[in-house]
Design a protein around this motif. Structure first.
Motif, short mmCIF file in Angstrom:
data_model
loop_
_atom_site.label_atom_id
_atom_site.label_comp_id
_atom_site.label_asym_id
_atom_site.label_seq_id
_atom_site.Cartn_x
_atom_site.Cartn_y
_atom_site.Cartn_z
N GLU A 1 7.27 -6.28 2.73
CA GLU A 1 7.02 -5.22 3.53
C GLU A 1 8.21 -4.36 3.44
O GLU A 1 9.40 -4.78 3.59
CB GLU A 1 6.51 -5.45 4.60
CG GLU A 1 6.23 -4.16 5.61
CD GLU A 1 5.63 -4.60 6.93
OE1 GLU A 1 5.42 -5.76 7.14
OE2 GLU A 1 5.05 -3.65 7.76
N ALA B 1 -9.14 -2.92 -2.46
CA ALA B 1 -8.63 -4.08 -1.84
C ALA B 1 -9.76 -4.80 -1.60
O ALA B 1 -11.15 -4.31 -1.60
CB ALA B 1 -8.17 -3.73 -0.39
N LYS C 1 -13.35 -3.90 0.35
CA LYS C 1 -13.42 -2.47 0.59
C LYS C 1 -13.77 -1.72 -0.80
O LYS C 1 -13.55 -2.01 -1.87
CB LYS C 1 -11.85 -1.89 0.89
CG LYS C 1 -11.54 -2.49 2.24
CD LYS C 1 -10.14 -1.91 2.83
CE LYS C 1 -9.62 -2.31 4.30
NZ LYS C 1 -8.71 -1.95 4.71
N SER D 1 -3.15 8.22 3.34
CA SER D 1 -2.23 6.80 3.69
C SER D 1 -0.88 6.58 3.19
O SER D 1 -0.28 5.93 3.30
CB SER D 1 -3.47 5.74 3.63
OG SER D 1 -3.78 5.65 2.23
N LYS E 1 3.30 -1.34 2.62
CA LYS E 1 2.87 -1.94 3.69
C LYS E 1 1.80 -3.14 3.30
O LYS E 1 1.19 -2.84 2.23
CB LYS E 1 2.18 -0.88 4.68
CG LYS E 1 3.13 0.15 4.91
CD LYS E 1 2.26 0.99 5.73
CE LYS E 1 3.43 2.32 6.16
NZ LYS E 1 2.46 3.53 7.08
N GLN F 1 -0.92 -3.36 4.02
CA GLN F 1 -2.36 -2.70 3.87
C GLN F 1 -2.42 -1.64 2.51
O GLN F 1 -3.33 -1.39 2.15
CB GLN F 1 -2.69 -1.59 4.85
CG GLN F 1 -1.55 -0.72 5.24
CD GLN F 1 -0.69 -0.98 6.54
OE1 GLN F 1 -0.26 -2.28 6.51
NE2 GLN F 1 -0.69 -0.19 7.42
N ASP F 2 -1.36 -1.87 1.60
CA ASP F 2 -1.29 -1.21 0.18
C ASP F 2 -1.50 -2.33 -0.80
O ASP F 2 -1.65 -1.89 -1.54
CB ASP F 2 0.08 -1.02 -0.06
CG ASP F 2 0.68 0.57 0.84
OD1 ASP F 2 1.62 0.38 1.30
OD2 ASP F 2 -0.08 1.15 1.17
#
Length: 120
Positions: free
Chosen positions: A14, A40, A43, A62, A86, A88-89
């Protein structure tokens, strides 16, 4: 048939950075738009960034301010510089190409994807 080959994915902590590259073959990219999508686990695939033949760019909210898309027509290559990553990437990132109509991008050729994993 257009071929797109991605590279540069991997495992990063991160806050780190990665640069993805995508080289096209059996075509020249100078007159077409290029982009990156990601998917992802669990998703839907989403647009990350796109760049028109004239250099117009668009980004997902984002990633604005963290990712930069660029192109080198002489090398038939598009890049995605990813900074301040991050967790979430984390996703499979796909390079693509297709037409731009107005402000909308319609990819019709896709690469195989490259995995990006961000750990905290």
């Amino acid at each position: 048939q257009v071929q797109l080959v991605e590279s540069g994915g991997g495992l990063v902590q991160e806050g780190g950075s990665l640069r993805l590259s995508c080289t096209a073959s059996r075509t020249t990219i100078s007159s077409t738009a290029l982009g990156w999508h990601r998917q992802a686990p669990g998703k839907q695939r989403e647009l990350v960034a796109a760049i028109s033949s004239s250099g117009y760019t668009k980004y997902a909210d984002s990633v604005k301010g963290r990712f930069t898309i660029s192109r080198d027509n002489a090398k038939n290559t598009v890049y995605l510089q990813m900074n301040s990553l991050k967790p979430q990437d984390t996703a499979v990132y796909y390079c693509n190409t297709g037409p731009y109509r107005g402000t909308d991008y319609y990819p019709n050729f896709w690469g195989q994807g490259t995995q990006v994993t961000v750990f905290s």
